[in-house]
Motif scaffolding. Structure first.
Motif, PDB file in Angstrom:
ATOM      1  N   LEU A   1       0.841  -1.189   0.000  1.00  0.00           N
ATOM      2  CA  LEU A   1       0.000   0.000   0.000  1.00  0.00           C
ATOM      3  C   LEU A   1       0.881   1.246   0.000  1.00  0.00           C
ATOM      4  N   PHE A   2       0.514   2.222  -0.822  1.00  0.00           N
ATOM      5  CA  PHE A   2       1.275   3.460  -0.908  1.00  0.00           C
ATOM      6  C   PHE A   2       0.368   4.625  -0.517  1.00  0.00           C
ATOM      7  N   THR A   3       0.955   5.605   0.150  1.00  0.00           N
ATOM      8  CA  THR A   3       0.231   6.803   0.524  1.00  0.00           C
ATOM      9  C   THR A   3       1.150   8.011   0.445  1.00  0.00           C
ATOM     10  N   ALA A   4       0.535   9.181   0.332  1.00  0.00           N
ATOM     11  CA  ALA A   4       1.291  10.422   0.267  1.00  0.00           C
ATOM     12  C   ALA A   4       1.078  11.211   1.545  1.00  0.00           C
TER      13      ALA A   4
ATOM     14  N   ALA B   1       0.797  14.917   2.999  1.00  0.00           N
ATOM     15  CA  ALA B   1       0.536  16.259   2.504  1.00  0.00           C
ATOM     16  C   ALA B   1       1.500  17.292   3.064  1.00  0.00           C
ATOM     17  N   VAL B   2       2.200  16.957   4.141  1.00  0.00           N
ATOM     18  CA  VAL B   2       3.061  17.956   4.786  1.00  0.00           C
ATOM     19  C   VAL B   2       4.556  17.668   4.646  1.00  0.00           C
ATOM     20  N   SER B   3       4.931  16.403   4.463  1.00  0.00           N
ATOM     21  CA  SER B   3       6.357  16.087   4.381  1.00  0.00           C
ATOM     22  C   SER B   3       6.852  15.942   2.954  1.00  0.00           C
ATOM     23  N   ASP B   4       5.917  15.976   1.972  1.00  0.00           N
ATOM     24  CA  ASP B   4       6.276  15.814   0.556  1.00  0.00           C
ATOM     25  C   ASP B   4       6.890  14.443   0.276  1.00  0.00           C
ATOM     26  N   ASP B   5       6.517  13.455   1.071  1.00  0.00           N
ATOM     27  CA  ASP B   5       7.032  12.100   0.911  1.00  0.00           C
ATOM     28  C   ASP B   5       5.946  11.148   0.433  1.00  0.00           C
ATOM     29  N   ILE B   6       6.378  10.082  -0.242  1.00  0.00           N
ATOM     30  CA  ILE B   6       5.513   8.971  -0.607  1.00  0.00           C
ATOM     31  C   ILE B   6       5.967   7.766   0.204  1.00  0.00           C
ATOM     32  N   TYR B   7       5.036   7.152   0.896  1.00  0.00           N
ATOM     33  CA  TYR B   7       5.363   6.027   1.776  1.00  0.00           C
ATOM     34  C   TYR B   7       4.874   4.702   1.187  1.00  0.00           C
ATOM     35  N   LYS B   8       5.623   3.670   1.480  1.00  0.00           N
ATOM     36  CA  LYS B   8       5.260   2.300   1.116  1.00  0.00           C
ATOM     37  C   LYS B   8       4.972   1.526   2.393  1.00  0.00           C
ATOM     38  N   ILE B   9       3.847   0.816   2.400  1.00  0.00           N
ATOM     39  CA  ILE B   9       3.449   0.047   3.569  1.00  0.00           C
ATOM     40  C   ILE B   9       3.261  -1.409   3.137  1.00  0.00           C
ATOM     41  N   THR B  10       4.050  -2.291   3.700  1.00  0.00           N
ATOM     42  CA  THR B  10       3.963  -3.703   3.348  1.00  0.00           C
ATOM     43  C   THR B  10       2.698  -4.315   3.935  1.00  0.00           C
ATOM     44  N   PRO B  11       2.311  -5.521   3.499  1.00  0.00           N
ATOM     45  CA  PRO B  11       1.081  -6.134   4.007  1.00  0.00           C
ATOM     46  C   PRO B  11       1.039  -6.330   5.514  1.00  0.00           C
TER      47      PRO B  11
END
Length: 295
Positions: free
Chosen positions: A68-71, A73-83
């Motif tokens: 799962l990926f999410t953005a 809004a404040v850190s300008d980062d894209i995160y990856k979340i494993t199952p």
């Protein structure tokens, strides 16, 4: 537990177990923009916390591997979340990221204030298209054209695979999240002022699909064609909208805190699932199926 392929000899003939992907119930994942968490909601409406430590997560998208990926809004980062809920930084430098969508090649596209960025599978960021007012929701159609909601102009933009931008539909009220149904019609949440969901046909004709929602923001269809909509930053509610446009409350929970982006988990699970035992030889073909249902 990981399954090991079996090879069996039946009267001199080889037989092997071949994996056939099974189907699991779809859980709904919710980005809590005020709570800095990702929630997981089962099909019966049970809410739990799936991941934490993400500053103001916005939209959500799954890759083909079930990550799962999410953005933020404040850190300008894209995160990856494993199952299993492990969070890591996938990419940085996308200014005020919002909408997320994967193409068929596994590239991630991210909407921001005036641009859409493309992030390759190794995390390399480049500008894919520009000239927007404020891009929020993103969704690909079956032809791999990308559609983006432009919040400030009240338009839906269409972006071809080479980055050419055109106006697909106009006259929406602060369009936020977008999602395609199985008939290739596009649905858009009209945030704050509109408080409704619009349906847009393949030739760009806009009509009201559902109304009476409070600040609809993120949207996602489940495998049965039901539309789920988050009530962003207001009443911590997820709506369920039937195919005829009737609206009901799916879940309200104290674990939801400013819900925005929505995404359903993948329906296919690679292991363990369904196996076919194929035997060839004097005894003919033997087919056996073993199914294991996963949550």
């Amino acid at each position: 537990m990981k399954n090991t392929p079996l090879v069996i000899t039946l009267l001199g003939a080889a037989a092997v177990f071949l994996p056939l992907h099974g189907v699991s119930a779809q859980d709904l994942y919710v980005a809590n923009g005020n709570g800095n968490t990702i929630s997981k909601i089962t099909t019966n409406g049970t809410v739990s916390t799936f991941a934490t430590g993400i500053s103001q997560p916005t939209f959500l998208a799954f890759d083909s591997a079930g990550n799962l990926f999410t953005a933020s809004a404040v850190s300008d980062d894209i995160y990856k979340i494993t199952p299993d809920g492990t969070v890591s930084t996938f990419a940085t430098g996308v200014i005020a990221p919002e909408g997320l969508a994967f193409d068929a090649s596994g590239n991630l596209f991210v909407g921001s204030s005036s641009t859409i960025s493309k992030i390759t599978t190794n995390g390399t960021v480049s500008t894919f298209a520009s000239g927007f007012g404020a891009v929020y929701g993103l969704a690909f159609n079956s032809a791999e054209d990308l559609f983006a909601s432009d919040l400030t102009s009240g338009q839906i933009k269409k972006i071809t695979t080479n980055g050419t931008v055109s106006t697909f539909a106009s006259g929406l009220n602060y369009p936020y999240g977008v999602a395609f149904n199985s008939s290739s019609n596009l649905f858009a949440a009209n945030y704050i002022i509109g408080n409704s969901v619009s349906e847009i046909t393949t030739n760009g004709i806009v009509s009201t699909f559902a109304s009476g929602l409070t600040a609809p923001s993120g949207m996602a269809f489940n495998s049965s064609g039901l539309l789920f909509v988050s009530s962003g930053y207001t009443n911590d509610t997820i709506y369920e909208i039937a195919t005829n446009g009737s609206v009901s409350t799916f879940v309200t929970s104290e674990l939801l805190n400013g819900p925005t982006g929505l995404a359903f988990g993948p329906t296919s699970v690679p292991e363990p699932s369904t196996y076919a035992l194929l035997g060839l030889g004097a005894i003919g073909m033997l087919i056996a199926f073993r199914r294991k249902k996963t949550a």
